[in-house]
Design a protein around this motif. Structure first.
Motif, PDB file in Angstrom:
ATOM      1  N   LEU A  53       0.926  -0.861  -0.295  1.00  0.00           N
ATOM      2  CA  LEU A  53      -0.059  -0.248   0.002  1.00  0.00           C
ATOM      3  C   LEU A  53       0.733   1.233  -0.502  1.00  0.00           C
ATOM      4  CD1 LEU A  53      -3.285   0.247   2.058  1.00  0.00           C
ATOM      5  CD2 LEU A  53      -1.556   2.028   1.309  1.00  0.00           C
ATOM      6  N   THR A  54       0.609   2.085  -1.222  1.00  0.00           N
ATOM      7  CA  THR A  54       1.548   3.464  -1.464  1.00  0.00           C
ATOM      8  C   THR A  54       1.002   4.564  -0.544  1.00  0.00           C
ATOM      9  OG1 THR A  54       1.293   3.184  -3.214  1.00  0.00           O
ATOM     10  CG2 THR A  54       3.441   2.106  -2.840  1.00  0.00           C
ATOM     11  N   GLU A  55      -0.483   4.087  -0.984  1.00  0.00           N
ATOM     12  CA  GLU A  55      -0.681   5.782  -0.409  1.00  0.00           C
ATOM     13  C   GLU A  55      -2.562   5.304  -0.249  1.00  0.00           C
ATOM     14  OE1 GLU A  55      -2.684  10.073  -3.249  1.00  0.00           O
ATOM     15  OE2 GLU A  55      -1.351   8.551  -4.149  1.00  0.00           O
ATOM     16  N   ALA A  56      -2.922   6.008   1.369  1.00  0.00           N
ATOM     17  CA  ALA A  56      -3.968   5.907   1.459  1.00  0.00           C
ATOM     18  C   ALA A  56      -5.541   6.836   1.121  1.00  0.00           C
ATOM     19  CB  ALA A  56      -3.922   6.495   2.733  1.00  0.00           C
ATOM     20  N   GLY A  57      -6.388   6.425   0.694  1.00  0.00           N
ATOM     21  CA  GLY A  57      -7.433   7.469   0.683  1.00  0.00           C
ATOM     22  C   GLY A  57      -8.455   6.374   0.840  1.00  0.00           C
ATOM     23  N   VAL A  58     -10.039   7.730   1.115  1.00  0.00           N
ATOM     24  CA  VAL A  58     -11.058   7.697   1.705  1.00  0.00           C
ATOM     25  C   VAL A  58     -11.228   5.911   0.801  1.00  0.00           C
ATOM     26  CG1 VAL A  58     -13.326   8.484   1.689  1.00  0.00           C
ATOM     27  CG2 VAL A  58     -11.678   9.928   2.084  1.00  0.00           C
ATOM     28  N   ASN A  59     -12.152   6.144  -0.361  1.00  0.00           N
ATOM     29  CA  ASN A  59     -12.434   4.415  -0.448  1.00  0.00           C
ATOM     30  C   ASN A  59     -11.909   3.955  -1.771  1.00  0.00           C
ATOM     31  OD1 ASN A  59     -15.526   5.118   0.272  1.00  0.00           O
ATOM     32  ND2 ASN A  59     -16.049   6.808  -1.159  1.00  0.00           N
ATOM     33  N   THR A  60     -10.942   4.507  -2.180  1.00  0.00           N
ATOM     34  CA  THR A  60      -9.196   3.924  -2.403  1.00  0.00           C
ATOM     35  C   THR A  60      -8.326   4.347  -2.292  1.00  0.00           C
ATOM     36  OG1 THR A  60     -11.556   3.771  -4.031  1.00  0.00           O
ATOM     37  CG2 THR A  60      -9.239   2.513  -4.861  1.00  0.00           C
ATOM     38  N   CYS A  61      -7.598   2.741  -1.865  1.00  0.00           N
ATOM     39  CA  CYS A  61      -5.880   3.552  -2.130  1.00  0.00           C
ATOM     40  C   CYS A  61      -5.126   3.176  -3.091  1.00  0.00           C
ATOM     41  CB  CYS A  61      -5.509   2.482  -0.863  1.00  0.00           C
ATOM     42  SG  CYS A  61      -6.624   2.710   1.290  1.00  0.00           S
ATOM     43  N   GLN A  62      -4.355   3.671  -3.491  1.00  0.00           N
ATOM     44  CA  GLN A  62      -3.119   2.870  -4.165  1.00  0.00           C
ATOM     45  C   GLN A  62      -1.866   1.892  -3.420  1.00  0.00           C
ATOM     46  OE1 GLN A  62      -4.073   4.105  -7.029  1.00  0.00           O
ATOM     47  NE2 GLN A  62      -5.386   5.776  -6.358  1.00  0.00           N
ATOM     48  N   GLY A  63      -1.658   1.171  -4.677  1.00  0.00           N
ATOM     49  CA  GLY A  63      -0.607   0.452  -4.335  1.00  0.00           C
ATOM     50  C   GLY A  63       0.414  -0.191  -5.563  1.00  0.00           C
ATOM     51  N   GLN A  64       1.035  -1.386  -5.389  1.00  0.00           N
ATOM     52  CA  GLN A  64       2.098  -1.506  -6.075  1.00  0.00           C
ATOM     53  C   GLN A  64       2.538  -2.832  -5.688  1.00  0.00           C
ATOM     54  OE1 GLN A  64       6.314   0.151  -5.164  1.00  0.00           O
ATOM     55  NE2 GLN A  64       7.303  -1.038  -6.302  1.00  0.00           N
TER      56      GLN A  64
END
Length: 447
Positions: free
Chosen positions: A422-433
């Motif tokens: 998990l690279t970046e947290a978000g409210v509904n969707t997070c970004q990952g690698q």
């Protein structure tokens, strides 16, 4: 080839039931067409949880009648169970069948084809003690398989009509659940979501067997990666259940535990069987046994008699407990329930303002929860993305603790278990690698 079209209103259990009814039609040689097309049979699976559910159900039934006046119109589900006569009054309806006897749908349809006489096949649901066996071997749009293990509810909360439309709690035979789970795993599903009307009530109608026993049985199934419970009451997570959480590596770190209100006064009026203190203690205990667990919940706002003070007190309790997401609903009067007859109904505008406050809080909590996982590697199963919402070369899926993560994918990874950072947290969707793909046959490390 005869055709059938379905329309489902309401909850996940209804969607499961519709899939099960489709299997019955399929085995008789029917093809499924879109509800907006002309079909020989239209089946509407209705909802009655709110007055609006009833109204919407009636609109959809009329739409089907208009689309093809010669078609057989069959209506099932909760609204059909509680108000069969209201539905039969709609011109063009041929069959009303409630939330039981669905295995008899095909013989009824054949009977109507021979003699065009409307049939009311609804029986008293309160006398039913058997779980209706309806199998669903696969789910077209999901990489998670839903497995219905329970039906009905014994709680009679004052805002809820469901015991009257679904009957009392009854459990599916454990062996039958395990067999169906094995079939789903054989069909390629890595995650099974156990579902029901009151899922945690599984075993209430059995001798010395409950949900914890069933979970241990499912834990032994080879090839099954994850077990998730769609919803469970705090009181149903007892010490035996906590042992499963600790001992089974297949249990997802996610529980949906409905709180409904944060004030004891309101909980009492709702006829919920716990205090806010008891709820809080139980959540703390779950977190002890399963650190980092995601706890999501349902909240009803503006229940009759909820004063500003009660709401504020509830708001603080909710903040203290800390959820990873909340489903917030304004209270809506359901005819036929005790709460609808209560004095001191709350003004719509007040409800609206409170809903917004709680949604803001939910989003802050969602983000705070996701942020604690930045830099961590999680197991994610990408979902199908027919609509292309993830974007070119990207996929989206859920981690076991219910974080939705989007990441770049070198190939179609639908339904495969992926290790994702998990690279970046978000409210509904997070970004990952993507770190690597875990597959049964081969573990592919990505260069």
């Amino acid at each position: 080839m005869p055709s059938v079209a379905f329309y489902t209103l309401g909850c996940k259990v209804n969607f499961y039931d519709t899939e099960a009814i489709w299997q019955l039609f399929k085995s008789k040689g029917y093809e499924q067409v879109d509800f907006e097309q002309t079909a020989d049979v239209y089946l509407i699976n209705t909802c009655t949880v709110t007055n609006t559910g009833d109204k919407k159900s009636r609109q959809i039934i009329r739409r089907a009648v208009r689309r093809n006046p010669n078609a057989i119109i069959a209506v099932t589900g909760c609204y059909a169970q509680t108000s069969p006569n209201e539905i039969l009054d709609i011109e063009g309806v041929d069959l009303v069948i409630g939330t039981q006897d669905r295995d008899k749908i095909m013989p009824y349809v054949e009977q109507i084809q021979e003699q065009r006489q409307p049939i009311n096949a609804v029986r008293n649901i309160m006398k039913t003690r058997e779980f209706e066996e309806l199998d669903v071997p696969d789910f077209a749009d999901h990489t998670r398989a839903f497995l219905k293990i329970q039906e009905g509810c014994n709680n009679f909360c004052t805002f809820c009509i469901i015991p009257w439309s679904r009957g009392l709690s009854r459990s599916r035979d454990p062996q039958s659940v395990v067999n169906q789970a094995r079939q789903l795993v054989a069909a390629g599903y890595k995650e099974i979501v156990l579902t029901g009307i009151h899922t945690g009530g599984y075993g209430d109608d059995m001798e010395n067997y409950d949900l914890a026993d069933l979970l241990w049985e499912l834990d032994k199934i080879e090839g099954l990666g994850r077990i998730r419970i769609s919803s469970i009451e705090a009181s149903q997570i007892d010490d035996r259940m906590l042992e499963v959480l600790k001992g089974s590596d297949k249990m997802c770190r996610h529980f949906h535990i409905p709180l409904q209100a944060g004030s004891n006064e309101v909980l009492k009026r709702m006829r919920r069987k716990y205090t806010i203190e008891e709820f809080e203690q139980k959540i703390a205990k779950i977190r002890q046994f399963m650190p980092e667990v995601a706890i999501t919940t349902d909240i009803i706002v503006g229940f009759p008699g909820e004063t500003d003070e009660m709401f504020a007190e509830g708001f603080e309790a909710i903040k203290r407990i800390g959820f990873s997401e909340m489903h917030v609903f304004p209270y809506s009067q359901r005819t036929g329930t005790p709460a609808a007859r209560m004095e001191d109904q709350v003004d719509e505008e007040v409800k609206h303002a409170r809903v917004h406050q709680l949604i803001d809080l939910s989003e802050r909590m969602q983000l705070a929860y996701a942020e604690t996982f930045v830099g961590q590697v999680l197991d994610v199963i990408p979902e199908r993305d027919e609509k292309g919402l993830s974007g070119e070369g990207r996929v989206t899926g859920f981690s076991d603790n219910y974080l939705q993560i989007r990441f770049d994918a070198p190939q179609d990874l639908t339904g495969k278990l992926c290790r994702v950072k998990l690279t970046e947290a978000g409210v509904n969707t997070c970004q990952g690698q993507l770190i690597r793909i875990l597959d049964d046959a081969t573990e592919q490390a990505l260069a």
